[in-house]
Scaffold this active site. Structure first.
Site, short mmCIF file in Angstrom:
data_model
loop_
_atom_site.label_atom_id
_atom_site.label_comp_id
_atom_site.label_asym_id
_atom_site.label_seq_id
_atom_site.Cartn_x
_atom_site.Cartn_y
_atom_site.Cartn_z
N PRO A 42 0.77 -1.13 -0.10
CA PRO A 42 0.17 -0.10 0.10
C PRO A 42 0.81 1.36 -0.14
CG PRO A 42 -0.15 -1.07 2.10
CD PRO A 42 0.62 -2.08 1.27
N TYR A 48 0.99 4.93 13.13
CA TYR A 48 -0.26 5.33 13.17
C TYR A 48 -1.14 4.79 14.17
CZ TYR A 48 0.96 6.91 8.61
OH TYR A 48 1.88 7.57 7.63
N LEU A 56 12.87 -1.72 0.46
CA LEU A 56 14.04 -1.64 -0.50
C LEU A 56 14.43 -2.98 -1.10
CD1 LEU A 56 16.07 1.05 1.00
CD2 LEU A 56 14.37 1.28 -0.58
N GLY A 105 7.29 -1.49 -3.31
CA GLY A 105 6.66 0.00 -3.40
C GLY A 105 7.17 0.58 -4.33
#
Length: 360
Positions: free
Chosen positions: A25, A184, A303, A325
């Site tokens: 995501p 979060y 990575l 990502g």
């Protein structure tokens, strides 16, 4: 052609993944109307990865409530208009042979912030920002101070995750992920660096994990037995006295017992002063640590940029799947390219692109 662990299938509950190379995501901050409704940008952005050979495409952190968004321009899933906009995107992703997943999130004290290209810091109330909430009234460095959640409000957070999960299922998503990482709200409750409560949600590890486990139970009950439930953890805060990989493994085991299926292991994000040893595969050892200690699939991220790296992680059993990502952003057809470079025969080149397979 050669056998590839990365391009072997995986089944979790009723979800059949055609490979183990998945899309992490990635926030796009692209809902310019600030209403949480997915746009054509999200359709093209996410759909390209499905056409490009991904086994699973996970939608970015999606707010379970308006105040749960990282920025005002984030996606949301607290109303039916948002659900219906996602249904179109899910249909395209699944039509290309990938599984569609969504990450449900509440940003807590890291909410109401400017998107990266608009600067840093919190968005003021008079510019469309809002009062943030957290386990304790302690700000993330450089952001506005949050208000501590009351016990009744904590129950409301659980219900927000539950109802967002219902809308996600109704939109057709085949995987639900709970965001308990990157500083979060759920991560804020887990870490002793951000949770200084003295009630049932603070103090001991059991208490700090209580909210996450309540969310896991509520979401599992809502989505039924067929849909896989992922949990993304930050495996370590990278700070002395913070959340650790040992605690991650323990709570991941508890989450599995409550109905979670796959543990998606990232790291960091809770505090700005953390010293993170960023480099190729830097988070894989944490994922491997967790995998060795729980009886559930574990994924690795961070990575991983080459076919050889991704193949090695899965082939050696350090993780059951790999999420990327940045490499997907650089090349939306990374799945097809990785398969070619590894000599894996895959049958999901889009027919429209059959003139373009990589030369042998």
């Amino acid at each position: 052609m050669t056998a590839s662990a990365l391009f072997s299938p995986l089944t979790v509950r009723e979800a059949a993944f055609r490979n183990r190379l998945w899309v992490a995501p990635m926030c796009q901050y692209s809902v310019d109307r600030r209403d949480g409704v997915a746009t054509d940008w999200h359709l093209v952005h996410l759909g390209a990865f499905a056409a490009g050979g991904a086994g699973l495409v996970i939608v970015e952190a999606t707010g379970v409530s308006p105040e749960g968004r990282i920025s005002p321009e984030d996606l949301g899933l607290w109303n039916d208009e948002q659900r219906d906009a996602f249904a179109r995107i899910v249909s395209f992703i699944t039509g290309q042979g990938a599984v569609a997943g969504i990450q449900l999130a509440h940003a807590g004290r890291k909410a109401s912030t400017r998107r990266p290209w608009d600067g840093r810091g919190s968005v003021p109330l008079d510019e469309g920002g809002w009062q943030t909430v957290a386990p304790s009234a302690e700000a993330f460095t450089g952001y506005a101070a949050p208000r501590a959640l009351t016990l009744d409000e904590i129950g409301g957070v659980v219900d927000d995750f539950r109802t967002a999960a219902r809308r996600a299922i109704d939109a057709g998503f085949g995987v639900i992920e709970l965001h308990a990482a990157h500083g979060y709200l759920l991560h804020q409750f887990l870490s002793p660096l951000s949770n200084h409560r003295d009630d049932l949600y603070g103090g001991s590890l059991e208490n700090r994990a209580r909210l996450l486990l309540e969310v896991v139970r509520a979401v599992r009950a809502e989505i039924g037995e067929g849909v896989p439930l992922f949990v993304r953890f930050s495996g370590t805060d990278w700070v002395e006295g913070g959340w650790t990989q040992e605690e991650t493994a323990t709570v991941a085991g508890w989450a599995a017992a409550e109905g979670a299926d796959v543990m998606d292991i990232s790291t960091g994000g809770l505090v700005a002063e953390a010293r993170v040893p960023v480099g190729p595969l830097y988070q894989v050892p944490v994922a491997h640590f967790v995998k060795e200690r729980i009886d559930a699939p574990v994924t690795a991220v961070g990575l991983i940029t080459t076919p050889q790296e991704a193949e090695e992680v899965v082939a050696t059993g350090r993780a059951d799947a790999v999420l990327m990502g940045r490499e997907w952003l650089r090349d939306p057809h990374a799945g097809l390219r990785f398969a070619h470079e590894l000599g894996a025969e895959v049958g999901y080149w889009p027919r429209q692109y059959e003139r373009a397979p990589y030369a042998s």
